[in-house]
Design an enzyme around this catalytic site. Structure first.
Site, mmCIF file in Angstrom:
data_model
loop_
_atom_site.group_PDB
_atom_site.id
_atom_site.type_symbol
_atom_site.label_atom_id
_atom_site.label_comp_id
_atom_site.label_asym_id
_atom_site.label_seq_id
_atom_site.Cartn_x
_atom_site.Cartn_y
_atom_site.Cartn_z
ATOM 1 N N LYS A 278 0.861 -0.827 0.061
ATOM 2 C CA LYS A 278 -0.105 0.107 -0.290
ATOM 3 C C LYS A 278 0.635 1.220 0.038
ATOM 4 C CE LYS A 278 -3.748 -1.788 -0.162
ATOM 5 N NZ LYS A 278 -4.989 -1.857 1.309
ATOM 6 N N ARG A 313 -3.473 -10.736 3.655
ATOM 7 C CA ARG A 313 -4.164 -10.728 2.205
ATOM 8 C C ARG A 313 -2.629 -9.686 1.891
ATOM 9 N NH1 ARG A 313 -5.936 -7.336 -1.329
ATOM 10 N NH2 ARG A 313 -6.850 -8.509 -3.685
#
Length: 338
Positions: A278, A313
């Site tokens: 991210k 994840r």
């Protein structure tokens, strides 16, 4: 409302009155008492009310056949030309299938297949195109990999086509708010669902995200979506919660959620942490290219494991699996001597 965040520990030096988190290896004897407008206080776990004690300690049932008694890896497969990290790399079906099979060999417990980018600023994709991208890949994986396949979508038609192709789980970044029919379909199909918190939509979520208290606001938002899913007929035993790192959050918001992640076990469902590659990892780690964020992603993943996350994840399955084995060996004595 009063909230209780378990202060988690691991290892053999466990007090007699310690409680096990969700049936796993982590334990706690103290909790942080949180209340809006009041300073946090650390109290004994025995002072918690019974409903919080139950939610924090009850073992989580398997998700799509995968036991939740230890951290599990969900491998990311974006069959898209424009995802923020790996867009275009697995857009061709044959390449996508090979990538998924490799992730399964490397230790992925679940494979998450998505055909629509939900990066900041992304525009919605027609469902016909999303089906064309995902269903053939899922069908090719069905029966060729042991790991169950999850479909990453907000749309009923896409979920239905994926399930017909062999998918066994739904991962919805909108927490069943985008498509009013999706909750009913999941209930009818008996499909496990991951409900993710997002402020706004992918098009607008990073414009100016604001919270009164990000940790408690996201907790309340997920609690409301879990209640809505249950009202639609989805059993709590088939629900996973994801605080939505990077989805309508600033760097400071993301860090607060990761630091306080253990609070979300109070929802009484498995917690999924999806922070891999991210943007905040690039900013803090000095890695502007998403593909070079594996070290930072692994650091955040292990921070999530220390907070009891049941599902990670991730893009970098092999590297995260190796790091996880070492973390478990150090913290739990799981040395697996050869």
């Amino acid at each position: 409302m009063i909230y209780f965040r378990p202060l988690l520990q691991s290892g053999p030096a466990r007090p007699a009155d310690a409680l096990s988190l969700a049936g796993g290896a982590l334990w706690f004897s103290r909790v942080e008492r949180l209340e809006r407008g009041a300073p946090a206080r650390v109290i004994g776990a025995s002072e918690m009310p019974d409903d919080w004690r139950h939610a924090l300690t009850v073992p989580r049932p398997p998700v799509a056949g995968v036991a939740m008694d230890a951290p599990r890896l969900m491998g990311i497969l974006n069959v898209t030309p424009d995802s923020f990290s790996d867009g275009g790399q697995h857009f061709e079906a044959g390449v996508a299938i090979a990538r998924a099979q490799a992730m399964a060999r490397d230790g992925a417990d679940i494979l998450d297949v998505g055909g629509e980018s939900t990066r900041p600023g992304a525009q919605p994709l027609p469902e016909e195109e999303e089906i064309a991208r995902t269903a053939p890949v899922i069908a090719a994986l069905h029966g060729t990999v042991a790991a169950p396949v999850s479909i990453d979508t907000r749309k009923t038609a896409v979920a239905r086509a994926a399930v017909e192709a062999g998918a066994r789980m739904l991962n919805d970044v909108s927490a069943l708010t985008h498509d009013p029919a999706l909750a009913g379909y999941c209930a009818e199909a008996g499909l496990p669902v991951c409900l993710m918190h997002m402020q706004g939509t992918p098009e607008t979520m990073q414009d100016d995200p604001r919270y009164d208290d990000v940790l408690l606001d996201v907790f309340d938002g997920l609690a409301a979506r879990i209640a809505a899913a249950e009202a639609a007929g989805i059993a709590r035993a088939r629900i996973v919660a994801d605080p939505g790192i990077g989805f309508g959050k600033t760097v400071a918001h993301n860090l607060a959620l990761i630091r306080g992640l253990a609070l979300f076990h109070g929802l009484g469902v498995p917690v999924l942490l999806g922070a891999s590659r991210k943007g905040f990892i690039g900013k803090l780690g000095g890695a502007p290219e998403a593909a070079r964020r594996a070290p930072g992603s692994i650091a955040v993943a292990l921070a999530g494991v220390a907070q009891g996350a049941q599902i990670l994840r991730v893009h970098d399955v092999a590297e995260t699996a190796q790091a996880l084995r070492l973390w478990q060996a150090v913290h739990h004595g799981e040395d697996h001597d050869a």
